[in-house]
Structure formats: structure tokens, C-alpha cells
Design a protein around this motif. Structure first.
Motif, PDB file in Angstrom:
ATOM      1  N   ILE A   6      33.060  32.881  44.966  1.00 60.58           N
ATOM      2  CA  ILE A   6      34.007  33.959  44.674  1.00 60.58           C
ATOM      3  C   ILE A   6      33.552  35.244  45.363  1.00 60.58           C
ATOM      4  O   ILE A   6      32.382  35.376  45.741  1.00 60.58           O
ATOM      5  CB  ILE A   6      34.154  34.197  43.149  1.00 60.58           C
ATOM      6  CG1 ILE A   6      32.800  34.555  42.521  1.00 60.58           C
ATOM      7  CG2 ILE A   6      34.764  32.984  42.471  1.00 60.58           C
ATOM      8  CD1 ILE A   6      32.894  34.902  41.022  1.00 60.58           C
ATOM      9  N   VAL A  19      39.729  33.121  36.753  1.00 60.08           N
ATOM     10  CA  VAL A  19      39.127  32.299  37.809  1.00 60.08           C
ATOM     11  C   VAL A  19      38.043  31.396  37.223  1.00 60.08           C
ATOM     12  O   VAL A  19      37.994  30.195  37.506  1.00 60.08           O
ATOM     13  CB  VAL A  19      38.557  33.187  38.940  1.00 60.08           C
ATOM     14  CG1 VAL A  19      37.573  32.414  39.809  1.00 60.08           C
ATOM     15  CG2 VAL A  19      39.698  33.738  39.789  1.00 60.08           C
ATOM     16  N   VAL A 186      39.011  37.767  44.204  1.00 59.78           N
ATOM     17  CA  VAL A 186      39.337  37.545  42.796  1.00 59.78           C
ATOM     18  C   VAL A 186      40.229  38.688  42.291  1.00 59.78           C
ATOM     19  O   VAL A 186      41.294  38.457  41.722  1.00 59.78           O
ATOM     20  CB  VAL A 186      38.041  37.492  41.940  1.00 59.78           C
ATOM     21  CG1 VAL A 186      38.379  37.509  40.439  1.00 59.78           C
ATOM     22  CG2 VAL A 186      37.215  36.262  42.286  1.00 59.78           C
ATOM     23  N   ALA A 196      44.833  35.390  41.827  1.00 57.19           N
ATOM     24  CA  ALA A 196      43.391  35.490  42.074  1.00 57.19           C
ATOM     25  C   ALA A 196      42.917  34.282  42.885  1.00 57.19           C
ATOM     26  O   ALA A 196      43.373  33.161  42.679  1.00 57.19           O
ATOM     27  CB  ALA A 196      42.649  35.544  40.739  1.00 57.19           C
ATOM     28  N   TYR A 198      39.837  31.778  44.751  1.00 56.90           N
ATOM     29  CA  TYR A 198      38.452  31.290  44.746  1.00 56.90           C
ATOM     30  C   TYR A 198      38.365  30.030  45.601  1.00 56.90           C
ATOM     31  O   TYR A 198      39.379  29.432  45.966  1.00 56.90           O
ATOM     32  CB  TYR A 198      37.934  31.035  43.329  1.00 56.90           C
ATOM     33  CG  TYR A 198      38.637  29.951  42.543  1.00 56.90           C
ATOM     34  CD1 TYR A 198      39.841  30.204  41.887  1.00 56.90           C
ATOM     35  CD2 TYR A 198      38.097  28.664  42.447  1.00 56.90           C
ATOM     36  CE1 TYR A 198      40.473  29.217  41.150  1.00 56.90           C
ATOM     37  CE2 TYR A 198      38.731  27.669  41.707  1.00 56.90           C
ATOM     38  CZ  TYR A 198      39.919  27.949  41.071  1.00 56.90           C
ATOM     39  OH  TYR A 198      40.549  26.967  40.346  1.00 56.90           O
ATOM     40  N   ARG A 212      44.224  29.195  44.010  1.00 58.00           N
ATOM     41  CA  ARG A 212      44.768  30.447  43.461  1.00 58.00           C
ATOM     42  C   ARG A 212      45.079  30.231  41.997  1.00 58.00           C
ATOM     43  O   ARG A 212      45.468  29.130  41.603  1.00 58.00           O
ATOM     44  CB  ARG A 212      46.063  30.856  44.200  1.00 58.00           C
ATOM     45  CG  ARG A 212      45.887  31.048  45.685  1.00 58.00           C
ATOM     46  CD  ARG A 212      44.796  32.047  46.056  1.00 58.00           C
ATOM     47  NE  ARG A 212      45.213  33.421  45.948  1.00 58.00           N
ATOM     48  CZ  ARG A 212      45.574  34.167  47.004  1.00 58.00           C
ATOM     49  NH1 ARG A 212      45.617  33.629  48.217  1.00 58.00           N
ATOM     50  NH2 ARG A 212      45.886  35.446  46.843  1.00 58.00           N
ATOM     51  N   TYR A 215      46.940  35.309  36.627  1.00 50.27           N
ATOM     52  CA  TYR A 215      46.255  35.987  35.525  1.00 50.27           C
ATOM     53  C   TYR A 215      47.182  37.088  35.019  1.00 50.27           C
ATOM     54  O   TYR A 215      48.237  37.336  35.608  1.00 50.27           O
ATOM     55  CB  TYR A 215      44.896  36.526  35.980  1.00 50.27           C
ATOM     56  CG  TYR A 215      44.970  37.710  36.928  1.00 50.27           C
ATOM     57  CD1 TYR A 215      45.178  37.528  38.292  1.00 50.27           C
ATOM     58  CD2 TYR A 215      44.831  39.013  36.454  1.00 50.27           C
ATOM     59  CE1 TYR A 215      45.241  38.610  39.162  1.00 50.27           C
ATOM     60  CE2 TYR A 215      44.894  40.101  37.314  1.00 50.27           C
ATOM     61  CZ  TYR A 215      45.102  39.892  38.664  1.00 50.27           C
ATOM     62  OH  TYR A 215      45.171  40.968  39.513  1.00 50.27           O
TER      63      TYR A 215
END
Ligand code: ZN
Length: 241
Positions: A6, A19, A186, A196, A198, A212, A215
Motif C-alpha cells: 500500500i 483496504v 489508499v 481506495a 492496493y 480497488r 469506502y
């Protein structure tokens, strides 16, 4: 081994929690820097990273918040956020950020840098030519960078590009190609996708997969606005730029 990679959390703890939840169990978690700056929950992010990661780098925004880097090259909103973040950070979190490296090599296979191996603090790697030049400077078959907030990868011929959700680079490819890859951000994605980002590195068989995750953007925006930070920092989260 399953390794989560990340970067560029930028004080967005809401995104970081999402994440880590989506990532699930990993053997290692690597963070490529910029834990703070822009977002409204810098201490929560540093504490979580301190607890959860196996390797962490510091980025330009971490240095700026500590007062170790001039904000002359920052725009006005970034400079305001750096100033505010510096005032919020606890003594322990400051000390943690202060002693992080800007670049490191892991397992003799992976070079990690916030910007690039050539300039770990300032260079934004966004094209194939930069990838070629930077891969020339290192010996490892793989390199992971953050800083641009754009998920992407290039091989040493400069081939590659943006890596969307679910993009994989397979074992077959990684057997023959040296790669430089960015997990994306992130806490403040800039590839027109607000989710977000990672990256997962599986080491056997070797494979890279970009992800992805949604959030609660409104919650993260609330933290920014309640902190009195510039509204543009809250607004941009909705657009991913
Ligand atoms: Zn950043």
C-alpha cells in the motif's frame, strides 16, 4: 507468501481501514510512504501502520509534516495540510516517521522507494522511459514505488501502463521481465477512480494483482472539513483526482 503493498494513505483512516479489511490475512504488509498529509486523521493512520506493517518508508508529505522538508514546492493546500498535520502528530508518531527509510531492498529481490530509486522523495514515475532509466539503477528484478497516486506498472522495455481493478501480472511474465509497479493510493487516488487502491504480491507462484475497494468517502470528507482543512481536499476524494 502473500504480501500486501500500500502507499499514499495521506491521513485517510477510513480508506485505510477499508483496504486492510479487504486485504484480509497477509504474511507481510509493506507501506511505500506518505502516511500523512491532506487527510484529517494522521495519528490514527500512523498508529495503524506502526502496528500492522512489516516495512514502511517515509514520503515527501511525511517529511513536510515533520518540518524536515520545505513546503516551497507544495501548492497552498498541501502546505496548509502539512502545517496542520505537523501540529497534530503525537511525539511518538513523529519519532516513528522521523526514523523511517526513504528506500530499501527486501529479500534481495524487491526495491522499495516512495518516489523512484533515482529520487526517492520527488520523482513521479509516470512513463515507460522513466521506468527504463530507474530499472537500470537497481539490481533487483522488481521495484515498488508510490508517490504518483496512479496504479501502474512498466517493464524494462518501458511497456505497461495504468493497472485497473483486477489487473494481474502473471508468473510467466515475471519470470522473464523486470518490473516497476505502483499500487496506487489508499487515501487520495488520482486516476479518476475514487476507490481506495492496493496491490497484492504472491510470491509462489509469483503474481501481482491490483485491487480497488469502496469506502465511506463522506466520512473521510467530514474529518477533513471538521479539521478546518481546505474544502478542495475533501471534494477531490469524490472524483479520484
Ligand atoms: Zn502522496
Amino acid at each position: 507468501m502473500r504480501i500486501g503493498i500500500i502507499s499514499d494513505i495521506h491521513g485517510n483512516f477510513t480508506a485505510l481501514e477499508a483496504v486492510l479489511h479487504a486485504l484480509g490475512t497477509v504474511d507481510q504488509l509493506w507501506c511505500l510512504g506518505d502516511l500523512v498529509g491532506y487527510g484529517g486523521q494522521p495519528n490514527e493512520c500512523v498508529e495503524c501502520i506502526r502496528e500492522r506493517t512489516t516495512h514502511v518508508l517515509r514520503g515527501n508529505h511525511d517529511l513536510a509534516a515533520l518540518g524536515l522538508l520545505t513546503t516551497e514546492e507544495f501548492n497552498a493546500t498541501a502546505a496548509a495540510a502539512a502545517q496542520w498535520t505537523g501540529e497534530q502528530l503525537t511525539q511518538e508518531n513523529r519519532a516513528f516517521l522521523e526514523f523511517l527509510p526513504e528506500m530499501k531492498v527486501e529479500m534481495q529481490r524487491y526495491t522499495l522507494a516512495h518516489g523512484t530509486p533515482r529520487d526517492p522523495i520527488w520523482e513521479y514515475l509516470l512513463n515507460g522511459m522513466q521506468a527504463i532509466e530507474n530499472l537500470h539503477l537497481i539490481d533487483t528484478p522488481m521495484c515498488f514505488v508510490g508517490h504518483s497516486h496512479v496504479p501502474l506498472y512498466f517493464n524494462e522495455k518501458g511497456q505497461g501502463g495504468i493497472a485497473g481493478d483486477g489487473k494481474t501480472v502473471s508468473h510467466q511474465t515475471l519470470k522473464f521481465e523486470r518490473i516497476i509497479a505502483n499500487p496506487g493510493s489508499v487515501g487520495q487516488p488520482r486516476d479518476q477512480n475514487p476507490l481506495a487502491a492496493y496491490l497484492v504480491l504472491d510470491t509462489f507462484p509469483m503474481k501481482l494483482t491490483w485491487h480497488r475497494v469502496a469506502y465511506d468517502i463522506a466520512e473521510a470528507q467530514g474529518h477533513i472539513l471538521r479539521a478546518g482543512l481546505p474544502a478542495v481536499l475533501a471534494n477531490r476524494l469524490a472524483y479520484g483526482k
